[in-house]
Design an enzyme around this catalytic site. Structure first.
Site, PDB file in Angstrom:
ATOM      1  N   HIS A   1      60.350 117.612 -22.856  1.00  0.00           N
ATOM      2  CA  HIS A   1      61.079 117.312 -21.166  1.00  0.00           C
ATOM      3  C   HIS A   1      59.988 116.877 -20.463  1.00  0.00           C
ATOM      4  O   HIS A   1      59.100 117.374 -20.057  1.00  0.00           O
ATOM      5  CB  HIS A   1      61.524 118.576 -20.594  1.00  0.00           C
ATOM      6  CG  HIS A   1      62.731 119.217 -21.164  1.00  0.00           C
ATOM      7  ND1 HIS A   1      63.037 119.710 -22.094  1.00  0.00           N
ATOM      8  CD2 HIS A   1      63.953 119.256 -20.553  1.00  0.00           C
ATOM      9  CE1 HIS A   1      64.230 120.125 -22.507  1.00  0.00           C
ATOM     10  NE2 HIS A   1      64.813 119.972 -21.106  1.00  0.00           N
TER      11      HIS A   1
ATOM     12  N   GLU B   1      61.432 114.511 -15.246  1.00  0.00           N
ATOM     13  CA  GLU B   1      62.734 114.975 -14.512  1.00  0.00           C
ATOM     14  C   GLU B   1      62.441 115.537 -13.274  1.00  0.00           C
ATOM     15  O   GLU B   1      63.025 114.862 -12.218  1.00  0.00           O
ATOM     16  CB  GLU B   1      63.082 116.103 -15.668  1.00  0.00           C
ATOM     17  CG  GLU B   1      64.457 116.761 -15.065  1.00  0.00           C
ATOM     18  CD  GLU B   1      64.929 118.130 -15.701  1.00  0.00           C
ATOM     19  OE1 GLU B   1      63.859 118.712 -16.435  1.00  0.00           O
ATOM     20  OE2 GLU B   1      66.054 118.526 -15.509  1.00  0.00           O
TER      21      GLU B   1
ATOM     22  N   ASP C   1      72.672 118.002 -21.047  1.00  0.00           N
ATOM     23  CA  ASP C   1      71.968 118.923 -20.741  1.00  0.00           C
ATOM     24  C   ASP C   1      72.386 120.264 -20.784  1.00  0.00           C
ATOM     25  O   ASP C   1      72.189 120.979 -21.719  1.00  0.00           O
ATOM     26  CB  ASP C   1      71.251 118.677 -19.245  1.00  0.00           C
ATOM     27  CG  ASP C   1      69.867 119.163 -19.230  1.00  0.00           C
ATOM     28  OD1 ASP C   1      69.162 119.646 -20.406  1.00  0.00           O
ATOM     29  OD2 ASP C   1      69.493 119.142 -18.071  1.00  0.00           O
TER      30      ASP C   1
HETATM   31  O1  LIG Z   1      66.770 120.475 -17.659  1.00  0.00           O
HETATM   32  C1  LIG Z   1      65.983 120.983 -17.944  1.00  0.00           C
HETATM   33  N1  LIG Z   1      64.550 121.246 -17.920  1.00  0.00           N
HETATM   34  C2  LIG Z   1      63.785 121.758 -18.002  1.00  0.00           C
HETATM   35  N2  LIG Z   1      64.144 122.973 -18.744  1.00  0.00           N
HETATM   36  C3  LIG Z   1      65.447 123.114 -18.990  1.00  0.00           C
HETATM   37  C4  LIG Z   1      66.373 122.296 -18.769  1.00  0.00           C
HETATM   38  N3  LIG Z   1      67.600 122.730 -19.057  1.00  0.00           N
HETATM   39  C5  LIG Z   1      67.376 124.224 -19.687  1.00  0.00           C
HETATM   40  N4  LIG Z   1      66.032 124.255 -19.623  1.00  0.00           N
HETATM   41  C6  LIG Z   1      65.574 125.292 -20.156  1.00  0.00           C
HETATM   42  C7  LIG Z   1      66.218 126.750 -19.903  1.00  0.00           C
HETATM   43  C8  LIG Z   1      66.499 127.363 -20.894  1.00  0.00           C
HETATM   44  O2  LIG Z   1      66.486 128.694 -21.114  1.00  0.00           O
HETATM   45  C9  LIG Z   1      65.679 126.679 -22.029  1.00  0.00           C
HETATM   46  C10 LIG Z   1      65.970 126.690 -23.516  1.00  0.00           C
HETATM   47  O3  LIG Z   1      67.047 125.890 -23.880  1.00  0.00           O
HETATM   48  O4  LIG Z   1      65.321 125.313 -21.376  1.00  0.00           O
HETATM   49 ZN   LIG Z   2      67.057 120.036 -20.769  1.00  0.00          ZN
END
Ligand SMILES: O=c1[nH]cnc2c1ncn2[C@H]1C[C@H](O)[C@@H](CO)O1
Ligand SMILES: [Zn+2]
Length: 387
Positions: A215, A218, A307
């Site tokens: 990630h 973002e 997502d």
């Molecule tokens: O879009 C995201 N950015 C960063 N972290 C995220 C995003 N969507 C979910 N997460 C995190 C929250 C969840 O608990 C974790 C594992 O799926 O990943």
């Molecule tokens: Zn994500």
């Protein structure tokens, strides 16, 4: 038939968007639960923190709470989904329903991620978590097949970037490679948690010839993307949408790419773009203003993703509907995104190729030919077309 009508025939209807074979690379297991399932699992496990117990209201609550403009606030909502995913049964169920829902939506291949370290509160081991999720995916694939859908689901194991278990989770991903797990990821709040903190995990995975996405780009900009690629060696970028900060569009329409943006495009680094999620966390103001339009025009390796289907109240079909509305995308554009995603997946090359040639392309060819067999409803229709 006029070229205008032919063009029109290529604009997908909602039904065609749903039936079109789609490929999903960025979807969180704990971000895609059915609201009704959350309510039932909470009741069964004694979880009392839910803000609503009516499924419809709970679904709205997630969407509104996640609609905050900040990634940190968006992520707070996950405490409730993770809260009800602490037993083997709940993980099997959530994974099964995930595969079923994606298949129903026309997804033929998906890589779904979750963080095993977040599912240990009920006493499960990391291995038991992975095995429960794998079991659920296999069940979901089987049920989908019985319902006339074909889907393959691979798991990505995520490590949380604020925690210190990345190497352990990377080793877990390696142990379950070819056993349902296709790669590794890091997620969580980006600011203050650079991916370089987890270099040992990425270096381990590289030595093992394994795949990972990060990630990056973002909530945070170019430095995060640069680190993910040039320090950590990510195969793909989770989001990566802020690469737009390294692209200048001049008044005359000409475009200049900076060194990092050029690298990303030249090296065909896949961007796991998630338009609806980005609107919620503030990376874009509207679908029409989302960088995906420019990135597609410039032939970046762009892919479309959900997502978190629950928090963003979305599905792959909904994402494409928004893009068709905003950019006038056709079935050819949808095919381009789907082929891009399939090329970028973490399964072996021969399987990717077979998915592209034997599933995706024939699926779009069939949809694109539907206009040929459409019956006209009135004589005036055909009169206009002859003109
Ligand atoms: O879009 C995201 N950015 C960063 N972290 C995220 C995003 N969507 C979910 N997460 C995190 C929250 C969840 O608990 C974790 C594992 O799926 O990943
Ligand atoms: Zn994500």
């Amino acid at each position: 038939m006029t070229s205008e009508t032919a063009q029109k025939a290529n604009t997908p209807s909602s039904d065609q968007i749903r039936r079109a074979p789609k490929v999903l690379l960025h979807d969180h297991l704990d971000g895609g639960l059915r609201p009704g399932t959350i309510v039932e699992l909470a009741r069964a496990s004694g979880y009392t923190q839910l803000p609503e117990t009516d499924p419809a209201k709970l679904g709205v609550w997630f969407h509104e709470a996640a609609d905050s403009g900040s990634l940190e606030r968006y992520l707070e909502t996950f405490s409730h989904t993770v809260g009800v995913m602490q037993s083997r049964e709940s993980l099997v169920r959530v994974a099964r329903e995930c595969a079923e829902d994606l298949a129903e939506d026309g997804v033929v291949y998906a890589e779904v991620r979750y963080a095993p370290e977040q599912h240990l509160e009920g006493g499960l081991s990391l291995e038991e978590v992975v095995e429960a999720v794998n079991e659920g995916f296999r069940e979901g694939e089987r049920i989908a097949r019985e319902n006339g859908h074909r889907i393959r689901v691979g798991a990505l194991l995520t490590a949380m970037r604020h925690a210190a278990r990345a190497l352990e989770i990377a080793e877990l991903a390696n142990r379950y490679r070819d056993l349902g797990v296709v790669g590794f990821d890091i997620a969580g709040a980006e600011a203050g948690h650079p991916p370089t903190r987890h270099l040992d995990a990425f270096e381990y995975l590289k030595r093992e010839n394994n795949h990972f996405t990060i990630h990056a780009g973002e909530a945070f900009g170019l430095p995060s993307i640069w680190q993910a690629l040039q320090w950590c060696g990510a195969d793909r970028l989770g989001h990566g949408v802020r690469i737009i900060d390294d692209i200048q569009v001049h008044a005359d329409g000409s475009v200049k790419l900076g060194r990092l943006a050029s690298y990303v495009r030249d090296k065909r680094i896949p961007l796991e773009l998630c338009p609806s999620s980005n609107l919620q966390t503030g990376a874009a103001d509207s679908y029409a203003a989302h960088p995906i339009g420019l990135l597609r025009r410039l032939h970046f390796r762009a892919t479309v993703n959900t997502d978190n289907r629950l928090m963003s109240h979305t599905s792959m079909s909904r994402e494409f509907e928004h893009l068709v509305d905003a950019f006038g995308y056709t079935l050819d554009d949808m095919q381009w995104f789907s082929v891009n995603a399939m090329k970028s997946s973490f399964i072996p090359f021969d399987e990717r190729l077979a998915m592209i040639n034997d599933v995706i392309k024939p699926g779009y060819a069939e949809l694109k030919s539907e206009w040929l067999f459409r019956q006209t409803t009135s004589t005036s229709d055909s009169a206009t077309e002859e003109g």
